[in-house]
Design a protein around this motif. Structure first.
Motif, mmCIF file in Angstrom:
data_model
loop_
_atom_site.group_PDB
_atom_site.id
_atom_site.type_symbol
_atom_site.label_atom_id
_atom_site.label_comp_id
_atom_site.label_asym_id
_atom_site.label_seq_id
_atom_site.Cartn_x
_atom_site.Cartn_y
_atom_site.Cartn_z
ATOM 1 N N UNK A 25 32.426 36.284 36.557
ATOM 2 C CA UNK A 25 33.823 36.230 36.975
ATOM 3 C C UNK A 25 34.151 37.512 37.723
ATOM 4 N N UNK A 26 35.267 37.473 38.426
ATOM 5 C CA UNK A 26 35.834 38.668 39.053
ATOM 6 C C UNK A 26 37.243 38.788 38.502
ATOM 7 N N UNK A 27 37.532 39.937 37.922
ATOM 8 C CA UNK A 27 38.805 40.136 37.247
ATOM 9 C C UNK A 27 39.417 41.457 37.695
ATOM 10 N N UNK A 28 40.719 41.473 37.827
ATOM 11 C CA UNK A 28 41.440 42.703 38.123
ATOM 12 C C UNK A 28 42.343 43.017 36.942
ATOM 13 N N UNK A 29 42.102 44.172 36.300
ATOM 14 C CA UNK A 29 42.919 44.590 35.160
ATOM 15 C C UNK A 29 42.751 46.088 34.964
ATOM 16 N N UNK A 30 43.573 46.629 34.088
ATOM 17 C CA UNK A 30 43.453 48.053 33.743
ATOM 18 C C UNK A 30 42.151 48.292 33.010
ATOM 19 N N UNK A 31 41.518 49.385 33.311
ATOM 20 C CA UNK A 31 40.316 49.795 32.594
ATOM 21 C C UNK A 31 40.668 50.949 31.665
ATOM 22 N N UNK B 261 30.624 40.083 34.239
ATOM 23 C CA UNK B 261 31.909 39.934 34.916
ATOM 24 C C UNK B 261 32.203 41.240 35.655
ATOM 25 N N UNK B 262 32.641 41.126 36.881
ATOM 26 C CA UNK B 262 33.006 42.289 37.678
ATOM 27 C C UNK B 262 34.481 42.572 37.418
ATOM 28 N N UNK B 263 34.789 43.749 36.876
ATOM 29 C CA UNK B 263 36.165 44.109 36.569
ATOM 30 C C UNK B 263 36.572 45.270 37.472
#
Length: 121
Positions: free
Chosen positions: A58-64, A25-27
């Motif tokens: 998946x492609x997800x946008x979130x805090x790392x 998954x690409x974050x």
């Protein structure tokens, strides 16, 4: 790598750090939290087209968080000057198998394809 007041990773002046998880998954950083870079914004857009055609989970946008880095399969820095740079180690912790991974190459090739089309007149 800087951290914000809540322990989330910050970004550099002209670069952003993203990961590929063990599940492919690409974050990407929550792009609304920081000023969004053109390169990473474009890669997020292109990556969405790779799900599931090219095996991206998946492609997800979130805090790392720092723990996300050491658990990642790949670490990738995106920036205006360097485009795509694989990261093999962060603060002495190896990322993945310690070698550039296939997704960093894939994203670089996607960007190079766009840039080569953009200069054709």
């Amino acid at each position: 790598m800087s951290e914000d007041e809540e322990g989330g990773l910050g970004e550099g002046a002209e670069e952003s750090f993203e990961i590929i998880t063990p599940q492919d998954e690409f974050v990407a950083h929550s792009l609304g939290r920081f000023s969004t870079g053109i390169t990473v914004s474009r890669v997020v857009e292109l990556a969405r087209a790779l799900v599931p055609d090219r095996g991206l989970g998946a492609v997800e946008e979130r805090r790392l968080l720092k723990g996300d880095l050491t658990a990642a399969r790949e670490g990738i820095v995106f920036g205006t000057i360097l485009d795509v740079l694989p990261v093999m180690e962060v603060n002495g912790h190896r990322i993945g198998d310690g070698r550039p991974g296939p997704w960093s190459r894939c994203f670089l090739e996607l960007l190079q394809g766009i840039w080569s089309q953009a200069v054709k007149l």
